[in-house]
Design a protein around this motif. Structure first.
Motif, mmCIF file in Angstrom:
data_model
loop_
_atom_site.group_PDB
_atom_site.id
_atom_site.type_symbol
_atom_site.label_atom_id
_atom_site.label_comp_id
_atom_site.label_asym_id
_atom_site.label_seq_id
_atom_site.Cartn_x
_atom_site.Cartn_y
_atom_site.Cartn_z
ATOM 1 N N GLN A 24 0.829 -1.203 0.000
ATOM 2 C CA GLN A 24 0.000 0.000 0.000
ATOM 3 C C GLN A 24 0.866 1.256 0.000
ATOM 4 O O GLN A 24 0.566 2.216 -0.717
ATOM 5 C CB GLN A 24 -0.925 0.001 1.215
ATOM 6 C CG GLN A 24 -2.034 -1.012 1.147
ATOM 7 C CD GLN A 24 -2.843 -1.063 2.438
ATOM 8 O OE1 GLN A 24 -2.659 -0.246 3.329
ATOM 9 N NE2 GLN A 24 -3.730 -2.032 2.529
ATOM 10 N N ILE A 25 1.910 1.258 0.780
ATOM 11 C CA ILE A 25 2.814 2.412 0.843
ATOM 12 C C ILE A 25 3.512 2.610 -0.496
ATOM 13 O O ILE A 25 3.625 3.734 -0.994
ATOM 14 C CB ILE A 25 3.833 2.238 1.989
ATOM 15 C CG1 ILE A 25 3.120 2.319 3.338
ATOM 16 C CG2 ILE A 25 4.945 3.273 1.900
ATOM 17 C CD1 ILE A 25 3.963 1.903 4.526
ATOM 18 N N GLU A 26 3.953 1.512 -1.099
ATOM 19 C CA GLU A 26 4.617 1.607 -2.404
ATOM 20 C C GLU A 26 3.663 2.136 -3.468
ATOM 21 O O GLU A 26 4.052 2.959 -4.305
ATOM 22 C CB GLU A 26 5.193 0.247 -2.803
ATOM 23 C CG GLU A 26 6.392 -0.151 -1.954
ATOM 24 C CD GLU A 26 6.839 -1.583 -2.174
ATOM 25 O OE1 GLU A 26 6.131 -2.347 -2.877
ATOM 26 O OE2 GLU A 26 7.892 -1.946 -1.635
ATOM 27 N N GLN A 27 2.409 1.685 -3.455
ATOM 28 C CA GLN A 27 1.415 2.171 -4.414
ATOM 29 C C GLN A 27 1.152 3.661 -4.199
ATOM 30 O O GLN A 27 1.053 4.431 -5.164
ATOM 31 C CB GLN A 27 0.115 1.372 -4.294
ATOM 32 C CG GLN A 27 -0.957 1.809 -5.273
ATOM 33 C CD GLN A 27 -0.567 1.579 -6.714
ATOM 34 O OE1 GLN A 27 -0.005 0.532 -7.054
ATOM 35 N NE2 GLN A 27 -0.842 2.527 -7.581
ATOM 36 N N TYR A 28 1.025 4.048 -2.946
ATOM 37 C CA TYR A 28 0.822 5.466 -2.626
ATOM 38 C C TYR A 28 1.978 6.304 -3.175
ATOM 39 O O TYR A 28 1.761 7.339 -3.810
ATOM 40 C CB TYR A 28 0.702 5.648 -1.110
ATOM 41 C CG TYR A 28 0.657 7.086 -0.679
ATOM 42 C CD1 TYR A 28 -0.532 7.804 -0.728
ATOM 43 C CD2 TYR A 28 1.801 7.744 -0.244
ATOM 44 C CE1 TYR A 28 -0.584 9.129 -0.347
ATOM 45 C CE2 TYR A 28 1.763 9.073 0.142
ATOM 46 C CZ TYR A 28 0.566 9.760 0.089
ATOM 47 O OH TYR A 28 0.527 11.077 0.459
ATOM 48 N N ASN A 29 3.202 5.848 -2.954
ATOM 49 C CA ASN A 29 4.372 6.592 -3.441
ATOM 50 C C ASN A 29 4.414 6.644 -4.965
ATOM 51 O O ASN A 29 4.766 7.686 -5.541
ATOM 52 C CB ASN A 29 5.658 6.003 -2.868
ATOM 53 C CG ASN A 29 5.843 6.347 -1.414
ATOM 54 O OD1 ASN A 29 5.393 7.397 -0.944
ATOM 55 N ND2 ASN A 29 6.491 5.470 -0.669
ATOM 56 N N ASN A 31 1.789 6.629 -6.926
ATOM 57 C CA ASN A 31 0.750 7.590 -7.302
ATOM 58 C C ASN A 31 1.226 9.028 -7.081
ATOM 59 O O ASN A 31 0.970 9.906 -7.919
ATOM 60 C CB ASN A 31 -0.535 7.344 -6.512
ATOM 61 C CG ASN A 31 -1.245 6.077 -6.936
ATOM 62 O OD1 ASN A 31 -0.996 5.541 -8.016
ATOM 63 N ND2 ASN A 31 -2.106 5.570 -6.080
ATOM 64 N N GLN A 32 1.907 9.271 -5.986
ATOM 65 C CA GLN A 32 2.422 10.608 -5.715
ATOM 66 C C GLN A 32 3.473 11.009 -6.751
ATOM 67 O O GLN A 32 3.490 12.154 -7.217
ATOM 68 C CB GLN A 32 3.009 10.676 -4.299
ATOM 69 C CG GLN A 32 1.974 10.581 -3.199
ATOM 70 C CD GLN A 32 1.024 11.763 -3.192
ATOM 71 O OE1 GLN A 32 1.412 12.862 -2.833
ATOM 72 N NE2 GLN A 32 -0.210 11.531 -3.592
ATOM 73 N N ASP A 33 4.343 10.069 -7.114
ATOM 74 C CA ASP A 33 5.359 10.349 -8.142
ATOM 75 C C ASP A 33 4.695 10.680 -9.478
ATOM 76 O O ASP A 33 5.138 11.582 -10.199
ATOM 77 C CB ASP A 33 6.304 9.157 -8.313
ATOM 78 C CG ASP A 33 7.227 8.958 -7.115
ATOM 79 O OD1 ASP A 33 7.355 9.886 -6.282
ATOM 80 O OD2 ASP A 33 7.815 7.858 -7.009
ATOM 81 N N LYS A 34 3.613 9.967 -9.814
ATOM 82 C CA LYS A 34 2.878 10.243 -11.050
ATOM 83 C C LYS A 34 2.277 11.646 -11.016
ATOM 84 O O LYS A 34 2.321 12.379 -12.013
ATOM 85 C CB LYS A 34 1.783 9.205 -11.257
ATOM 86 C CG LYS A 34 1.006 9.368 -12.540
ATOM 87 C CD LYS A 34 -0.028 8.255 -12.694
ATOM 88 C CE LYS A 34 -0.824 8.448 -13.952
ATOM 89 N NZ LYS A 34 -1.919 9.396 -13.789
ATOM 90 N N GLU A 35 1.751 12.039 -9.869
ATOM 91 C CA GLU A 35 1.172 13.380 -9.742
ATOM 92 C C GLU A 35 2.250 14.461 -9.851
ATOM 93 O O GLU A 35 1.996 15.541 -10.392
ATOM 94 C CB GLU A 35 0.393 13.513 -8.433
ATOM 95 C CG GLU A 35 -0.879 12.676 -8.401
ATOM 96 C CD GLU A 35 -1.837 12.994 -9.537
ATOM 97 O OE1 GLU A 35 -1.979 14.176 -9.917
ATOM 98 O OE2 GLU A 35 -2.448 12.048 -10.066
ATOM 99 N N ILE A 36 3.442 14.183 -9.363
ATOM 100 C CA ILE A 36 4.555 15.132 -9.534
ATOM 101 C C ILE A 36 4.834 15.322 -11.020
ATOM 102 O O ILE A 36 4.987 16.455 -11.502
ATOM 103 C CB ILE A 36 5.824 14.654 -8.801
ATOM 104 C CG1 ILE A 36 5.640 14.771 -7.289
ATOM 105 C CG2 ILE A 36 7.054 15.453 -9.256
ATOM 106 C CD1 ILE A 36 6.758 14.135 -6.484
#
Length: 76
Positions: A24-29, A31-36
């Motif tokens: 879950q943490i890896e998926q969140y990260n 997703n955040q990288d994609k938003e960056i």
């Protein structure tokens, strides 16, 4: 000391739960990288648009964009 031994002891940790939380943490990260990357692309597109303006209008666009950023981020 007891807490750390129990909390991080590989013999007492539910490996399936640990792996699930880690995923879950890896998926969140990710997703955040994609938003960056999306934000960087948006800035690139903004710069392309502003380059078409003369100097005075570039400055006006900069202030207008800064004002919109402040509104979007609820800056007081």
């Amino acid at each position: 000391m007891y807490f750390n031994e129990q909390m991080f002891n590989p013999n007492t940790v539910n490996q399936q739960y640990y792996d699930s939380v880690k995923a879950q943490i890896e998926q969140y990260n990710r997703n955040q990288d994609k938003e960056i990357l999306n934000a960087v692309k948006a800035i690139h597109d903004l710069c392309d648009a502003v380059k078409k303006l003369d100097s005075a209008h570039q400055q006006a666009a900069f202030y207008a964009c800064l004002q919109q950023m402040a509104i979007e981020m609820n800056w007081q």
